[in-house]
Design a protein around this motif. Structure first.
Motif, short mmCIF file in Angstrom:
data_model
loop_
_atom_site.label_atom_id
_atom_site.label_comp_id
_atom_site.label_asym_id
_atom_site.label_seq_id
_atom_site.Cartn_x
_atom_site.Cartn_y
_atom_site.Cartn_z
N ASP A 1 45.77 91.97 26.82
CA ASP A 1 47.02 91.70 27.52
C ASP A 1 47.00 92.49 28.69
O ASP A 1 47.80 92.19 29.50
CB ASP A 1 48.29 92.31 26.53
CG ASP A 1 48.46 91.62 25.22
OD1 ASP A 1 47.74 90.38 25.32
OD2 ASP A 1 49.37 91.78 24.39
N ARG B 1 51.80 95.01 30.21
CA ARG B 1 51.18 94.70 28.92
C ARG B 1 52.14 94.31 28.01
O ARG B 1 52.21 93.50 26.93
CB ARG B 1 50.57 95.72 28.38
CG ARG B 1 49.64 95.99 27.10
CD ARG B 1 49.19 97.06 26.71
NE ARG B 1 50.03 98.03 26.35
CZ ARG B 1 50.16 99.28 26.85
NH1 ARG B 1 49.03 99.71 27.18
NH2 ARG B 1 50.94 100.18 26.51
N THR C 1 52.61 91.00 25.73
CA THR C 1 52.63 90.97 24.22
C THR C 1 53.64 90.24 23.57
O THR C 1 53.88 89.51 22.52
CB THR C 1 52.57 92.51 23.84
OG1 THR C 1 51.41 93.13 24.34
CG2 THR C 1 52.48 92.43 22.14
N ARG D 1 53.56 86.55 23.80
CA ARG D 1 52.45 86.10 23.06
C ARG D 1 53.20 85.97 21.38
O ARG D 1 52.95 85.02 20.31
CB ARG D 1 51.18 86.73 22.94
CG ARG D 1 50.21 86.60 23.74
CD ARG D 1 48.93 87.31 23.60
NE ARG D 1 49.04 88.78 23.05
CZ ARG D 1 49.20 89.22 21.83
NH1 ARG D 1 49.18 88.40 21.19
NH2 ARG D 1 49.13 90.44 21.79
#
Length: 457
Positions: A365, A387, A391, A394
């Motif tokens: 990430d 990041r 995340t 996702r």
């Protein structure tokens, strides 16, 4: 060091990392140097003698169950005497009190912010509920438990009262970041100069500490020699014991000298920054702040330096999150952010989602966030990628996370790995992939190529 790093524990870890010892006075009055522990550093911070103050009546005698009397420390407001500026201190009394209060405020109690932790929530410990006055707690969601959410749960948990407020943390943290960077950026050049000066002085701190330790060790060795030299040679029992002490002291001197030599060898020499470099560093403040590699604890320390607390509430009429920032200087700023409704989402463009689905084949990430930013892509809210945001994307889209293979044989390769497998140069492979002779995916213009190992074999 405690002031620089923000807590007594972080200062302890720095001393242990650098291999530095601290002096301790034994019961017989001798001073020895040994590996520090937390209690040693905390006692130095709490002891008023280092700030030049005289204190008396800090403990009292209490009876024990076995009839013996024990000693118990009193609270600071119960001391019989506390006289500041009674003698010369290592630091001023005001500075000593500031450090002591900072360490005391690191206790994660309801009246304190608590020390900065490793979590990604920027404002943990700083939020206060406008409705009940309690501190908001933070919990983490998402596949990797790094998406913050702030909630006022204490009334429900402690007294069974209805829950006050709760809201997602990413959007709120982004708004506070923007407000904070707007305050910090005008002084960015001065901050860059100070950062360069601190980098130059960092090496001197360790070397100065080692030199003080060496000076103390040489004094002990010199005293041991004088004791040995003054002893009667006929008294072999005494001279052999004094000689052993002298040799032990000389060994200690040699060990410290070896530490200093090793430190000078492995520590790079600082180099002065030019005016253009300082200006560039100041201009890149926002990029450094949003970089995935920037330590979350450092950001939290900066936030706590400028912000006392943030009072939060929800405006149900306008469906907004209302934040009132209480700055350290006494200024208050109100921010209003649209509240995210249940079922509502900030649509991330499908082409970005498709690119992430391909990039997770070869990258984590952190790397994906850097690639998206390099291509000028933003989130549905128009923010830079981090990041945590990758995340969250996702997790919502149910895109699996990148996990390296245990045996090291990756099914998907980047340009360099694929070129090494084929035994050709990366440029040759790229030209072949662009011409369609070798099948490869290139999801973003300024991003990596992705090749399937099975198709290259």
């Amino acid at each position: 060091k405690v002031t620089e790093l923000g807590s007594a524990r972080q200062a302890l870890l720095w001393f242990l990392e650098q291999g530095l010892d601290l002096p301790v006075r034994c019961a017989n009055g001798d001073v020895i140097w040994r590996r520090p522990n937390y209690a040693t550093i905390h006692r130095m911070i709490a002891n008023p003698i280092y700030g030049g103050a005289y204190a008396y009546g800090k403990s009292r005698s209490v009876p024990g169950y076995d009839g013996r009397s024990g000693i118990r420390r009193k609270a600071r407001d119960e001391w019989l005497a506390l006289i500041p500026d009674a003698h010369e201190g290592y630091i001023s009394w005001e500075r000593a009190e500031e450090i002591r209060k900072m360490v005391s405020d690191n206790v994660p109690a309801s009246r304190h912010h608590g020390a900065p932790k490793h979590g990604d929530a920027l404002l943990a410990g700083l939020f206060r509920c406008k409705r009940c006055g309690r501190k908001l707690t933070v919990r983490y969601t998402g596949a990797n438990h790094n998406i913050p959410r702030y909630s006022c749960w204490r009334g429900l948990l402690d007294n069974g009262e209805p829950r006050c407020i709760a809201f997602g943390g990413l959007r709120v943290d982004d708004a506070i970041e923007e407000a904070l960077l707007g305050v910090v950026e005008p002084g960015a050049i001065a901050a860059a100069v100070e950062a360069e000066r601190n980098m130059a002085n960092q090496r001197d701190q360790v070397q100065d500490a080692l030199m003080r330790e060496l000076e103390a060790a040489r004094y002990v060795a010199d005293r041991a020699f004088r004791q040995y030299d003054a002893a009667d040679p006929e008294n072999r029992l005494v001279t052999s014991e004094l000689e052993a002490r002298w040799n032990k002291a000389l060994t200690g001197v040699g060990e410290i000298e070896a530490k200093i030599a090793k430190h000078r060898t492995i520590t790079p020499h600082p180099f002065p920054m030019s005016a253009s470099q300082v200006t560039a560093l100041a201009g890149n403040l926002r990029a450094v702040w949003t970089a995935p590699t920037t330590d979350a604890r450092l950001k939290k320390r900066i936030v706590r330096t400028l912000i006392n607390e943030v009072v939060a509430d929800l405006d149900d009429g306008t469906s907004e999150i209302v934040l009132v920032i209480h700055w350290v200087g006494g200024v208050h700023t109100e921010l209003r952010l649209p509240k995210r409704h249940r079922g509502q989402r900030n649509a991330t463009p499908d082409d970005i989602v498709d690119a992430v689905k391909q990039l997770v084949l070869i990258a984590n990430d952190d790397v994906i966030a850097g690639v998206l930013n390099r291509n000028g892509l933003t989130t549905g809210n128009g923010n830079r990628w981090t990041r945590e945001r990758v995340t969250a994307l996702r997790s919502y889209r149910k895109i699996p996370v990148f996990r390296p293979q245990i045996d090291g044989v990756e099914p998907w390769l980047n340009l360099g790995g694929a070129a090494k497998l084929l035994g050709i140069s990366p440029k040759t492979l790229r030209l072949a992939a662009e011409a369609g002779d070798i099948k490869g995916a290139h999801p973003l213009p300024d991003g990596p190529w992705i090749f399937s190992r099975s198709k290259l074999a």
